[in-house]
Design an enzyme around this catalytic site. Structure first.
Site, PDB file in Angstrom:
ATOM      1  N   PHE A 142       0.796  -1.247   0.029  1.00  0.00           N
ATOM      2  CA  PHE A 142      -0.056   0.226  -0.056  1.00  0.00           C
ATOM      3  C   PHE A 142       0.824   1.523  -0.061  1.00  0.00           C
ATOM      4  O   PHE A 142       0.456   2.289  -0.526  1.00  0.00           O
ATOM      5  CB  PHE A 142      -0.947   0.059   1.067  1.00  0.00           C
ATOM      6  CG  PHE A 142      -1.796  -0.922   1.309  1.00  0.00           C
ATOM      7  CD1 PHE A 142      -1.903  -1.955   2.131  1.00  0.00           C
ATOM      8  CD2 PHE A 142      -3.057  -1.051   0.506  1.00  0.00           C
ATOM      9  CE1 PHE A 142      -2.875  -2.975   2.432  1.00  0.00           C
ATOM     10  CE2 PHE A 142      -3.944  -1.750   0.703  1.00  0.00           C
ATOM     11  CZ  PHE A 142      -4.013  -2.733   1.686  1.00  0.00           C
ATOM     12  N   SER A 185      -5.434   1.501  -8.977  1.00  0.00           N
ATOM     13  CA  SER A 185      -6.496   2.550  -8.797  1.00  0.00           C
ATOM     14  C   SER A 185      -7.104   2.672 -10.226  1.00  0.00           C
ATOM     15  O   SER A 185      -6.569   2.586 -11.196  1.00  0.00           O
ATOM     16  CB  SER A 185      -5.885   3.907  -8.232  1.00  0.00           C
ATOM     17  OG  SER A 185      -6.833   4.911  -8.506  1.00  0.00           O
ATOM     18  N   TYR A 207       0.394  11.198  -9.961  1.00  0.00           N
ATOM     19  CA  TYR A 207       0.002  10.349  -9.028  1.00  0.00           C
ATOM     20  C   TYR A 207      -0.542   9.098  -9.921  1.00  0.00           C
ATOM     21  O   TYR A 207      -0.159   7.799  -9.922  1.00  0.00           O
ATOM     22  CB  TYR A 207      -1.176  10.766  -8.172  1.00  0.00           C
ATOM     23  CG  TYR A 207      -1.800   9.521  -7.452  1.00  0.00           C
ATOM     24  CD1 TYR A 207      -3.257   9.378  -8.007  1.00  0.00           C
ATOM     25  CD2 TYR A 207      -1.213   8.918  -6.489  1.00  0.00           C
ATOM     26  CE1 TYR A 207      -3.883   8.185  -7.451  1.00  0.00           C
ATOM     27  CE2 TYR A 207      -2.103   7.641  -5.879  1.00  0.00           C
ATOM     28  CZ  TYR A 207      -3.412   7.664  -6.405  1.00  0.00           C
ATOM     29  OH  TYR A 207      -4.229   6.554  -5.833  1.00  0.00           O
ATOM     30  N   LYS A 256       0.839   5.014 -10.902  1.00  0.00           N
ATOM     31  CA  LYS A 256      -0.010   3.886 -10.877  1.00  0.00           C
ATOM     32  C   LYS A 256       0.199   2.825 -12.056  1.00  0.00           C
ATOM     33  O   LYS A 256       0.474   1.748 -12.399  1.00  0.00           O
ATOM     34  CB  LYS A 256      -1.508   4.024 -10.287  1.00  0.00           C
ATOM     35  CG  LYS A 256      -1.722   4.384  -9.113  1.00  0.00           C
ATOM     36  CD  LYS A 256      -1.202   3.631  -7.817  1.00  0.00           C
ATOM     37  CE  LYS A 256      -1.365   4.243  -6.550  1.00  0.00           C
ATOM     38  NZ  LYS A 256      -1.209   3.087  -5.691  1.00  0.00           N
ATOM     39  N   TYR A 315      -8.543  -0.096  -7.264  1.00  0.00           N
ATOM     40  CA  TYR A 315      -9.525   0.533  -6.379  1.00  0.00           C
ATOM     41  C   TYR A 315     -10.503   1.534  -6.777  1.00  0.00           C
ATOM     42  O   TYR A 315      -9.782   2.535  -7.630  1.00  0.00           O
ATOM     43  CB  TYR A 315      -9.004   1.067  -4.991  1.00  0.00           C
ATOM     44  CG  TYR A 315      -7.852   0.334  -4.244  1.00  0.00           C
ATOM     45  CD1 TYR A 315      -7.060   0.770  -3.451  1.00  0.00           C
ATOM     46  CD2 TYR A 315      -8.059  -1.114  -4.391  1.00  0.00           C
ATOM     47  CE1 TYR A 315      -6.078   0.028  -2.779  1.00  0.00           C
ATOM     48  CE2 TYR A 315      -6.849  -1.766  -3.716  1.00  0.00           C
ATOM     49  CZ  TYR A 315      -6.106  -1.179  -2.930  1.00  0.00           C
ATOM     50  OH  TYR A 315      -5.060  -1.847  -2.299  1.00  0.00           O
ATOM     51  N   ASP A 370     -10.247  16.739 -12.534  1.00  0.00           N
ATOM     52  CA  ASP A 370     -11.427  15.757 -12.062  1.00  0.00           C
ATOM     53  C   ASP A 370     -11.725  15.344 -13.228  1.00  0.00           C
ATOM     54  O   ASP A 370     -12.120  15.732 -14.225  1.00  0.00           O
ATOM     55  CB  ASP A 370     -12.685  16.312 -11.292  1.00  0.00           C
ATOM     56  CG  ASP A 370     -12.321  16.548  -9.759  1.00  0.00           C
ATOM     57  OD1 ASP A 370     -13.058  17.266  -9.051  1.00  0.00           O
ATOM     58  OD2 ASP A 370     -11.853  15.710  -9.551  1.00  0.00           O
TER      59      ASP A 370
HETATM   60  C1  WQD Z   1     -14.413  12.408  -5.251  1.00  0.00           C
HETATM   61  C2  WQD Z   1     -15.601  13.501  -5.932  1.00  0.00           C
HETATM   62  C3  WQD Z   1     -14.766  15.704  -6.409  1.00  0.00           C
HETATM   63  C4  WQD Z   1     -14.048  17.098  -2.417  1.00  0.00           C
HETATM   64  C5  WQD Z   1      -9.019  10.389  -5.786  1.00  0.00           C
HETATM   65  C6  WQD Z   1      -7.887   9.500  -6.770  1.00  0.00           C
HETATM   66  C7  WQD Z   1      -7.944   8.106  -6.363  1.00  0.00           C
HETATM   67  C8  WQD Z   1      -7.979   7.992  -4.766  1.00  0.00           C
HETATM   68  C9  WQD Z   1      -9.238   8.515  -4.079  1.00  0.00           C
HETATM   69  C10 WQD Z   1      -5.907   7.467  -3.374  1.00  0.00           C
HETATM   70  C11 WQD Z   1     -15.111  14.358  -6.926  1.00  0.00           C
HETATM   71  C12 WQD Z   1     -15.665  15.719  -5.535  1.00  0.00           C
HETATM   72  C13 WQD Z   1     -14.185  16.209  -3.481  1.00  0.00           C
HETATM   73  C14 WQD Z   1     -14.488  18.205  -2.137  1.00  0.00           C
HETATM   74  C15 WQD Z   1     -16.065  17.954  -3.971  1.00  0.00           C
HETATM   75  N1  WQD Z   1      -6.824   8.197  -4.175  1.00  0.00           N
HETATM   76  N2  WQD Z   1     -15.213  16.666  -4.160  1.00  0.00           N
HETATM   77  N3  WQD Z   1     -15.459  18.517  -2.874  1.00  0.00           N
HETATM   78  O1  WQD Z   1     -10.490  12.346  -7.070  1.00  0.00           O
HETATM   79  O2  WQD Z   1     -12.252  10.510  -7.241  1.00  0.00           O
HETATM   80  O3  WQD Z   1     -10.219  10.078  -6.522  1.00  0.00           O
HETATM   81  O4  WQD Z   1      -8.979   9.744  -4.432  1.00  0.00           O
HETATM   82  O5  WQD Z   1      -6.319   6.336  -3.050  1.00  0.00           O
HETATM   83  O6  WQD Z   1      -7.071   7.387  -7.060  1.00  0.00           O
HETATM   84  O7  WQD Z   1      -7.937   9.933  -8.171  1.00  0.00           O
HETATM   85  O8  WQD Z   1     -11.525  11.301  -5.002  1.00  0.00           O
HETATM   86  O9  WQD Z   1     -12.888  12.121  -2.835  1.00  0.00           O
HETATM   87  O10 WQD Z   1     -11.220  13.534  -4.125  1.00  0.00           O
HETATM   88  O11 WQD Z   1     -13.182  13.323  -5.173  1.00  0.00           O
HETATM   89  O12 WQD Z   1     -16.928  18.049  -4.634  1.00  0.00           O
HETATM   90  O13 WQD Z   1     -14.276  18.844  -1.192  1.00  0.00           O
HETATM   91  O14 WQD Z   1     -15.715  14.588  -4.862  1.00  0.00           O
HETATM   92  O15 WQD Z   1     -14.872  16.621  -7.443  1.00  0.00           O
HETATM   93  O16 WQD Z   1     -15.971  14.278  -8.072  1.00  0.00           O
HETATM   94  P1  WQD Z   1     -11.264  11.148  -6.528  1.00  0.00           P
HETATM   95  P2  WQD Z   1     -12.210  12.729  -4.079  1.00  0.00           P
END
Ligand code: WQD
Length: 344
Positions: free
Chosen positions: A83, A127, A152, A156, A180, A301
């Site tokens: 991890f 991921s 990042y 991966k 994941y 995003d």
């Molecule tokens: C999810 C959704 C944001 C915060 C990333 C990595 C992935 C994994 C998880 C490590 C998106 C929206 C977020 C906020 C929001 N990384 N959002 N307001 O970007 O899908 O994935 O993190 O293990 O590999 O790519 O996850 O939780 O950051 O965002 O609206 O304050 O929530 O735009 O649509 P993400 P996230």
């Protein structure tokens, strides 16, 4: 005799939940973690949950000699779950070299040390980010790998190739790559969970910190996407379900059930939820009203992604079936626990 498993990053969010499930399944666990994004007391909390204290070595996986010494100190390690990595998308854009060094060198060290110490197989923490924005949804393991949106995500993709090339070169190891989707929630005991340093980048920790009053308001990054309610869609998977996938994958390796020396599985629920749907699900699951506002999009995003998990369901006999309401309640219970114990 219990089989011994090494878990790098084992004091972290997904790592600690996986250590619990490995111990629950009878494995002996050795944790290696440099504590760059977690705390050593996660070892105490794991012991509180399972009654078994895992061995813990504060070591950086990038330190070859130190890792070699860990394998020598704990002979007979059968498998590794890797991890340990830097994982903040935004930070990786600011510090690409730190990400390439940490995420690539750590894996290279482990792959070099495995044959030397007779380790049979590795599960690599990959991921869904490797897919970028899939052309077809839900996304299967056969979907094309697209150009990464961040260093990042690129680490991966490169890591997956490093594993494949190492096995193809004749290295006597086997591998399972678990892709994941979005891991969320916390252990039902609320003794372990997600505890990001500083201001959370991920949605759920920011959401629960807003709900409890640490953050004033949650920003929804855009509602002008081409989705039913305009907000982005993701596949949010309960972290305990994700942890259990690692146990079945390790059994697949150790019991020689693999059909290829390198296998890839999507570890998701198969259910896509928008940010706004998640907010409303949290409010109805917990009865807590959330203060949020719609703001501009976040750079990098992707619009929407969710898994086709049927290969993992059928081949591993594993399924993520925790209802989203239960998952969100576990995240809320964890946030309340952090306040009650003065951690946050
Ligand atoms: C999810 C959704 C944001 C915060 C990333 C990595 C992935 C994994 C998880 C490590 C998106 C929206 C977020 C906020 C929001 N990384 N959002 N307001 O970007 O899908 O994935 O993190 O293990 O590999 O790519 O996850 O939780 O950051 O965002 O609206 O304050 O929530 O735009 O649509 P993400 P996230």
């Amino acid at each position: 005799m219990k089989q011994r498993i090494l878990v790098t990053g084992g004091t972290g969010f997904i790592g600690s939940h996986t250590v619990v499930e490995l111990q629950n399944s009878g494995y002996e666990v050795v944790i290696v973690d440099n504590l760059s994004n977690s705390k050593a007391d996660a070892v105490d909390h794991i012991e509180q949950i399972t009654g078994i204290r895992p061995a813990f070595e504060e070591v950086d996986c990038c330190d070859y000699a130190a890792m070699d010494a860990v394998f020598a100190k704990y002979p007979g390690i059968q498998g590794i779950i890797h991890f340990a990595a830097s994982k903040a998308v935004g930070e990786s854009v600011q510090k690409p070299l730190m990400y390439y060094r940490n995420n690539l060198v750590s894996l290279i060290n482990i792959l070099e040390l495995m044959p030397k110490h007779g380790v049979k197989g590795i599960i690599f923490s990959s991921s869904c980010t490797v897919y970028g924005q899939p052309d077809i949804l839900p996304v299967t393991e056969q979907a094309p790998i697209k150009k990464a949106e961040s260093p990042y995500g690129n680490t991966k993709q490169i890591n997956e190739e490093i594993v494949r090339d190492t096995v193809a070169s004749g290295s006597p190891i086997q591998a399972i790559l678990l892709r994941y989707f979005n891991p969320i929630g916390a252990h039902p005991t609320a003794l372990i969970g997600e505890l990001p340093n500083g201001v959370p980048q991920n949605l759920i920790p920011f959401l629960t910190q807003t709900a409890i009053g640490i953050r004033e308001k949650l920003s929804v990054f855009g509602d002008d996407y081409n989705t039913p309610d305009g907000s982005c869609i993701r596949d949010y998977i309960y972290v305990v379900d994700l942890a259990k996938a690692h146990v079945v994958a390790m059994e697949r390796i150790l019991q020689d059930k693999q059909k290829e020396k390198v296998e890839v599985f999507n570890i998701g629920t198969g259910r896509g939820l928008s940010v706004l749907e998640l907010i409303h699900a949290f409010e109805s699951a917990t009865g807590v009203k959330l203060n949020y506002q719609i703001t501009g999009r976040r750079a990098g995003d992707i619009e929407q992604v969710w898994a086709d998990p049927s290969f993992a369901n059928n081949e591993l006999g594993w399924k993520a079936d925790t209802p989203i309401e239960d998952t969100l309640r576990s995240a809320w219970k964890w946030q309340l626990h952090l306040r009650e114990t003065g951690v946050q």
